[in-house]
Structures are given as structure tokens and as C-alpha cells.
Design a protein around this motif. Sequence first.
Motif, PDB file in Angstrom:
ATOM      1  N   ALA A  73      54.852  37.954 -36.049  1.00  0.00           N
ATOM      2  CA  ALA A  73      56.222  38.380 -36.335  1.00  0.00           C
ATOM      3  C   ALA A  73      56.395  38.641 -37.829  1.00  0.00           C
ATOM      4  O   ALA A  73      55.839  37.935 -38.664  1.00  0.00           O
ATOM      5  CB  ALA A  73      57.198  37.307 -35.870  1.00  0.00           C
ATOM      6  N   GLY A  74      57.157  39.667 -38.139  1.00  0.00           N
ATOM      7  CA  GLY A  74      57.562  39.912 -39.517  1.00  0.00           C
ATOM      8  C   GLY A  74      56.513  40.528 -40.420  1.00  0.00           C
ATOM      9  O   GLY A  74      56.682  40.511 -41.636  1.00  0.00           O
ATOM     10  N   ILE A  75      55.430  41.068 -39.875  1.00  0.00           N
ATOM     11  CA  ILE A  75      54.410  41.707 -40.712  1.00  0.00           C
ATOM     12  C   ILE A  75      54.757  43.185 -40.853  1.00  0.00           C
ATOM     13  O   ILE A  75      54.920  43.898 -39.860  1.00  0.00           O
ATOM     14  CB  ILE A  75      52.994  41.526 -40.117  1.00  0.00           C
ATOM     15  CG1 ILE A  75      52.658  40.040 -39.953  1.00  0.00           C
ATOM     16  CG2 ILE A  75      51.952  42.238 -40.975  1.00  0.00           C
ATOM     17  CD1 ILE A  75      52.700  39.224 -41.230  1.00  0.00           C
TER      18      ILE A  75
ATOM     19  N   ILE B  64      50.823  43.637 -47.669  1.00  0.00           N
ATOM     20  CA  ILE B  64      50.273  42.581 -48.528  1.00  0.00           C
ATOM     21  C   ILE B  64      51.303  41.480 -48.755  1.00  0.00           C
ATOM     22  O   ILE B  64      50.993  40.288 -48.661  1.00  0.00           O
ATOM     23  CB  ILE B  64      49.766  43.167 -49.860  1.00  0.00           C
ATOM     24  CG1 ILE B  64      48.531  44.039 -49.591  1.00  0.00           C
ATOM     25  CG2 ILE B  64      49.470  42.073 -50.878  1.00  0.00           C
ATOM     26  CD1 ILE B  64      48.125  44.922 -50.754  1.00  0.00           C
ATOM     27  N   THR B  65      52.536  41.863 -49.016  1.00  0.00           N
ATOM     28  CA  THR B  65      53.598  40.889 -49.268  1.00  0.00           C
ATOM     29  C   THR B  65      53.837  39.996 -48.057  1.00  0.00           C
ATOM     30  O   THR B  65      53.917  38.766 -48.182  1.00  0.00           O
ATOM     31  CB  THR B  65      54.901  41.619 -49.669  1.00  0.00           C
ATOM     32  OG1 THR B  65      54.645  42.398 -50.839  1.00  0.00           O
ATOM     33  CG2 THR B  65      56.027  40.627 -49.941  1.00  0.00           C
ATOM     34  N   THR B  66      53.933  40.585 -46.875  1.00  0.00           N
ATOM     35  CA  THR B  66      54.227  39.783 -45.681  1.00  0.00           C
ATOM     36  C   THR B  66      53.025  38.955 -45.236  1.00  0.00           C
ATOM     37  O   THR B  66      53.200  37.828 -44.769  1.00  0.00           O
ATOM     38  CB  THR B  66      54.753  40.661 -44.533  1.00  0.00           C
ATOM     39  OG1 THR B  66      53.828  41.737 -44.262  1.00  0.00           O
ATOM     40  CG2 THR B  66      56.113  41.260 -44.873  1.00  0.00           C
ATOM     41  N   LEU B  67      51.813  39.485 -45.390  1.00  0.00           N
ATOM     42  CA  LEU B  67      50.633  38.689 -45.058  1.00  0.00           C
ATOM     43  C   LEU B  67      50.479  37.506 -46.012  1.00  0.00           C
ATOM     44  O   LEU B  67      50.071  36.419 -45.601  1.00  0.00           O
ATOM     45  CB  LEU B  67      49.361  39.544 -45.076  1.00  0.00           C
ATOM     46  CG  LEU B  67      49.168  40.511 -43.922  1.00  0.00           C
ATOM     47  CD1 LEU B  67      47.909  41.346 -44.122  1.00  0.00           C
ATOM     48  CD2 LEU B  67      49.130  39.789 -42.582  1.00  0.00           C
ATOM     49  N   THR B  68      50.822  37.708 -47.282  1.00  0.00           N
ATOM     50  CA  THR B  68      50.734  36.633 -48.274  1.00  0.00           C
ATOM     51  C   THR B  68      51.699  35.499 -47.941  1.00  0.00           C
ATOM     52  O   THR B  68      51.385  34.327 -48.151  1.00  0.00           O
ATOM     53  CB  THR B  68      51.009  37.182 -49.695  1.00  0.00           C
ATOM     54  OG1 THR B  68      50.023  38.177 -49.991  1.00  0.00           O
ATOM     55  CG2 THR B  68      50.962  36.097 -50.743  1.00  0.00           C
ATOM     56  N   LYS B  69      52.858  35.833 -47.400  1.00  0.00           N
ATOM     57  CA  LYS B  69      53.825  34.798 -47.012  1.00  0.00           C
ATOM     58  C   LYS B  69      53.346  34.026 -45.780  1.00  0.00           C
ATOM     59  O   LYS B  69      53.649  32.852 -45.624  1.00  0.00           O
ATOM     60  CB  LYS B  69      55.182  35.431 -46.725  1.00  0.00           C
ATOM     61  CG  LYS B  69      55.890  35.907 -47.967  1.00  0.00           C
ATOM     62  CD  LYS B  69      57.201  36.575 -47.630  1.00  0.00           C
ATOM     63  CE  LYS B  69      57.849  37.110 -48.897  1.00  0.00           C
ATOM     64  NZ  LYS B  69      59.050  37.904 -48.587  1.00  0.00           N
ATOM     65  N   ALA B  70      52.578  34.706 -44.908  1.00  0.00           N
ATOM     66  CA  ALA B  70      52.165  34.088 -43.643  1.00  0.00           C
ATOM     67  C   ALA B  70      50.827  33.342 -43.731  1.00  0.00           C
ATOM     68  O   ALA B  70      50.580  32.439 -42.936  1.00  0.00           O
ATOM     69  CB  ALA B  70      52.078  35.152 -42.550  1.00  0.00           C
ATOM     70  N   PHE B  71      49.963  33.714 -44.678  1.00  0.00           N
ATOM     71  CA  PHE B  71      48.611  33.145 -44.771  1.00  0.00           C
ATOM     72  C   PHE B  71      48.276  32.823 -46.222  1.00  0.00           C
ATOM     73  O   PHE B  71      48.631  33.571 -47.126  1.00  0.00           O
ATOM     74  CB  PHE B  71      47.571  34.137 -44.226  1.00  0.00           C
ATOM     75  CG  PHE B  71      47.714  34.423 -42.761  1.00  0.00           C
ATOM     76  CD1 PHE B  71      47.089  33.617 -41.821  1.00  0.00           C
ATOM     77  CD2 PHE B  71      48.499  35.473 -42.324  1.00  0.00           C
ATOM     78  CE1 PHE B  71      47.230  33.864 -40.467  1.00  0.00           C
ATOM     79  CE2 PHE B  71      48.651  35.734 -40.968  1.00  0.00           C
ATOM     80  CZ  PHE B  71      48.016  34.928 -40.034  1.00  0.00           C
TER      81      PHE B  71
ATOM     82  N   ILE C 273      37.816  37.870 -51.187  1.00  0.00           N
ATOM     83  CA  ILE C 273      38.680  36.894 -50.533  1.00  0.00           C
ATOM     84  C   ILE C 273      39.440  36.122 -51.595  1.00  0.00           C
ATOM     85  O   ILE C 273      38.856  35.702 -52.603  1.00  0.00           O
ATOM     86  CB  ILE C 273      37.858  35.922 -49.658  1.00  0.00           C
ATOM     87  CG1 ILE C 273      37.094  36.709 -48.585  1.00  0.00           C
ATOM     88  CG2 ILE C 273      38.769  34.874 -49.022  1.00  0.00           C
ATOM     89  CD1 ILE C 273      36.136  35.869 -47.767  1.00  0.00           C
ATOM     90  N   GLY C 274      40.719  35.947 -51.364  1.00  0.00           N
ATOM     91  CA  GLY C 274      41.510  35.190 -52.324  1.00  0.00           C
ATOM     92  C   GLY C 274      42.980  35.191 -51.982  1.00  0.00           C
ATOM     93  O   GLY C 274      43.395  35.547 -50.882  1.00  0.00           O
ATOM     94  N   ARG C 275      43.769  34.772 -52.964  1.00  0.00           N
ATOM     95  CA  ARG C 275      45.223  34.727 -52.848  1.00  0.00           C
ATOM     96  C   ARG C 275      45.787  35.920 -53.590  1.00  0.00           C
ATOM     97  O   ARG C 275      45.476  36.136 -54.767  1.00  0.00           O
ATOM     98  CB  ARG C 275      45.735  33.426 -53.452  1.00  0.00           C
ATOM     99  CG  ARG C 275      47.203  33.322 -53.707  1.00  0.00           C
ATOM    100  CD  ARG C 275      48.087  32.685 -52.655  1.00  0.00           C
ATOM    101  NE  ARG C 275      47.575  31.592 -51.894  1.00  0.00           N
ATOM    102  CZ  ARG C 275      47.846  30.316 -52.118  1.00  0.00           C
ATOM    103  NH1 ARG C 275      48.590  29.948 -53.138  1.00  0.00           N
ATOM    104  NH2 ARG C 275      47.377  29.394 -51.308  1.00  0.00           N
ATOM    105  N   ALA C 276      46.633  36.688 -52.894  1.00  0.00           N
ATOM    106  CA  ALA C 276      47.315  37.808 -53.539  1.00  0.00           C
ATOM    107  C   ALA C 276      48.326  37.262 -54.530  1.00  0.00           C
ATOM    108  O   ALA C 276      49.095  36.354 -54.210  1.00  0.00           O
ATOM    109  CB  ALA C 276      47.997  38.684 -52.495  1.00  0.00           C
ATOM    110  N   ARG C 277      48.290  37.794 -55.732  1.00  0.00           N
ATOM    111  CA  ARG C 277      49.199  37.357 -56.796  1.00  0.00           C
ATOM    112  C   ARG C 277      50.189  38.448 -57.188  1.00  0.00           C
ATOM    113  O   ARG C 277      50.768  38.410 -58.256  1.00  0.00           O
ATOM    114  CB  ARG C 277      48.397  36.922 -58.030  1.00  0.00           C
ATOM    115  CG  ARG C 277      47.564  35.691 -57.817  1.00  0.00           C
ATOM    116  CD  ARG C 277      48.438  34.492 -57.612  1.00  0.00           C
ATOM    117  NE  ARG C 277      47.664  33.258 -57.711  1.00  0.00           N
ATOM    118  CZ  ARG C 277      48.197  32.083 -57.557  1.00  0.00           C
ATOM    119  NH1 ARG C 277      49.472  31.950 -57.312  1.00  0.00           N
ATOM    120  NH2 ARG C 277      47.435  31.019 -57.637  1.00  0.00           N
TER     121      ARG C 277
END
Length: 188
Positions: free
Chosen positions: A95-97, A106-113, A130-134
Motif C-alpha cells: 500500500a502507498g507505493i 524512492i520516497t515511498t519505498l524509503t518510508k516502507a523499508f 545497497i543502502g539507505r536512500a538519503r
Amino acid sequence: MAKGTILTDLKKARRSGEPVRVSREIDCADRLNAYVVGIGRKWALLHTISDQLHLDGYSAVRLRDIEHATRSGWKGSTMTHHALILRGEHPQPLAGIDLDSTTGLITTLTKAFPLMAVYIERIDPDVCYIGRARGITRKKRLRLQEIGPAADWALTCSSDKTTDITRIDVGGGYIDALHAVGGDPPEC
């Protein structure tokens, strides 16, 4: 295959709840066995199936790169589907992607994972980061704080053009294991 036909095939697969094999028009790109769980204006979201026949995270792929997305040519699709059902594994939409823009994705995936794997296969088909989107810069570049294969965090962020991104994976076993061992990253 015509792009309209591909979109029709993706929508049919999503409605049917049956797995497909997705091939893309990128040299050396992986074929993905998956369930279609979302379709936007720019991206399709797939609940991927591992080689061990388990659901294993999600892959977002650009619609324009998809060459085929059908069960034909994949003789094991029916058996795979039945094996997953017998194991109690069922594809789940997210939901919400946002699948309509790369920035939104990228923004919605970063919030979910906590982590994502980013592929730039047209430039280098053998590597994912692989990493955290900043965040995304004004020049449309993804800032990614990378985690290495030993679960060690980089102290600075790498940067790639969002237009070069061909695939983003989240929630798979390897990515989750990196996060479990490496924890959350320090600020960069």
C-alpha cells in the motif's frame, strides 16, 4: 513486443494472481519470476520468487524496459504457484507505493523499508548498490548511503542519476540480513 501489449499482459497477470517471468530489454539483466502487485505510469512492482520457490521481497522495474511479462516460456510457473500456495505464501501488494515517478517511488519505498538495492543495469549490469536512500538532489540524483557485503556502512553517500536507475529491490532475504547485522546507518 509492443508496449501496449506488455501493459495488457502485466494487468492480466495482476488480475489473475498468477506468476510471470519478466524479461527486460537490457543486456544481461536478470529475468525475474514474480507476481505483478502494482502498475503505475513509469514502474511495475513485482513480488519476486526466489530460486528456492519462496516469496523474497519486491522489485520495481521500469515499464519502458520490459520486453516480456507472460507465463508462456516458463514451464515451471504452474508448479511454482502451487508450491507457494501449499507453503501458505501469497503475493502481497504494498500500500502507498508511488509507481508513477522515480522520485515518488524512492520516497515511498524509503518510508516502507530500511534498505534498498539500486540497479543501474544499462551502465553496469553486474552491480547493485545497497543502502539507505538519503534523498534526491535538485539535479535528480539519488543520494545513497551504502552498506557493504560485510554489513559495514559507508560514512559518505554515493550519487546516481535517477534516470539511470533501472530496478530497485526491497525487503528480500539478503537485504534484510544486511540490515539485521549492520543496523541503522550513522548520519552521512
